[in-house]
Design an enzyme around this catalytic site. Sequence first.
Site, PDB file in Angstrom:
ATOM      1  N   GLU A 178       0.748  -1.345   0.052  1.00 50.56           N
ATOM      2  CA  GLU A 178      -0.038  -0.124  -0.094  1.00 50.56           C
ATOM      3  C   GLU A 178       0.815   1.254   0.034  1.00 50.56           C
ATOM      4  O   GLU A 178       1.091   1.801   1.035  1.00 50.56           O
ATOM      5  CB  GLU A 178      -1.004   0.048   1.190  1.00 50.56           C
ATOM      6  CG  GLU A 178      -1.713   1.397   1.248  1.00 50.56           C
ATOM      7  CD  GLU A 178      -2.793   1.512   2.517  1.00 50.56           C
ATOM      8  OE1 GLU A 178      -2.384   0.810   3.527  1.00 50.56           O
ATOM      9  OE2 GLU A 178      -3.574   2.418   2.659  1.00 50.56           O
ATOM     10  N   LYS A 220      -2.711  -1.897  -3.153  1.00 50.12           N
ATOM     11  CA  LYS A 220      -3.664  -1.094  -2.579  1.00 50.12           C
ATOM     12  C   LYS A 220      -3.271   0.447  -2.679  1.00 50.12           C
ATOM     13  O   LYS A 220      -2.092   0.742  -2.415  1.00 50.12           O
ATOM     14  CB  LYS A 220      -3.873  -1.218  -0.915  1.00 50.12           C
ATOM     15  CG  LYS A 220      -4.531  -0.437  -0.204  1.00 50.12           C
ATOM     16  CD  LYS A 220      -5.066  -1.026   1.191  1.00 50.12           C
ATOM     17  CE  LYS A 220      -5.910   0.208   1.841  1.00 50.12           C
ATOM     18  NZ  LYS A 220      -6.698  -0.446   3.046  1.00 50.12           N
TER      19      LYS A 220
END
Length: 341
Positions: A178, A220
Amino acid sequence: MTTLDDIRDTAREILADGKGILAADESTGTITKRLEAVGVESTEENRRRFRDLLFTTKDVEQRLGGVILYDETVRQDALDGTSMVETLRRRGIVPGIKVDEGAKDLAGFPGEKVTEDLDGLRERFAEYRELGLRFAKWRTVTSVSDTLPTATAIELNAHVQARYAALAQEAGLLPIVEPESIMDGDHGIDRSAEVTEQVLAATVDALRRQRVALEGVLVKTNMVVSGYAGPDQAGPDEVADRTLAVLHRTVPAAVPGVVFLSGGQDDAQANANLDAIARRGPQPWTMSFSYARALQGRPMATWAGAEENVAAAQDAFATRLQLTGAATRGDWSEDAERAAS
Ligand code: 13P
């Protein structure tokens, strides 16, 4: 021995049938701010009660394939005495764990952050596997302005993401990578797109160089939106086109899934944008949500720490999941969102 095939199966299982991920992995510091904002004292017991409320909401497994937990939660029992991890597993939801310890100021680079704390990660992964966790998450953050980020900050964070992902795969856990470009600030959508592209490109490059199998990673990311304080706010169609253009340029088709964080957008906006992305049709990767705030904000405010509000808070959570689930399929409408709020 977990193989890459097992890791890929974990990714597939989490994102099967239009399901997504709940990020219930706020560190104690972060959840304390959120609880205090609705007048709830942030005790270990209150954090347990709130997370129990979420995980035991009726039919959550229809929309959630995975939940990201925080270290405290994986060691807690739900209110019925079953462990939190087992509570999720029994519902067919894959439990995962946030392993980064937060973004810290990057020495020598004012205004920029680095996520460090790789020490001991191999041993922590071994323990998390024992505890029944099957995936992990690591968040790095990139500040966006006319002059930031620096190339150094991008490189350092990409390097750390890849070290983490390599260790996760070694342990048989699916890494969620992420790298979040922060959308606070008054920059326009062009600048958001430029930085998000640089960050994702550097991250994927580092993953490759460090021999992370792209087939066993979920990415992400933030949506490409206008800086929140900017004068012109791009609408969902522009957000969708810009976001997909950046992803097409940077995330190889070998990556099985791309999931979006909500990033402080209001609930309806996050869903309108996700819906517009989904309406653009099939992409090389499965796309879904991995929201924290846009799913939990209303249930937390509805609950406000009171036992008599649990049922209403669970209804609020179910409604948020239903709307975000619809957006993931490109089946969301402003009317449905309005009717629900
Ligand atoms: P938000 O959806 O609140 O941005 O959180 C997602 C997340 O997991 C941030 O690390």
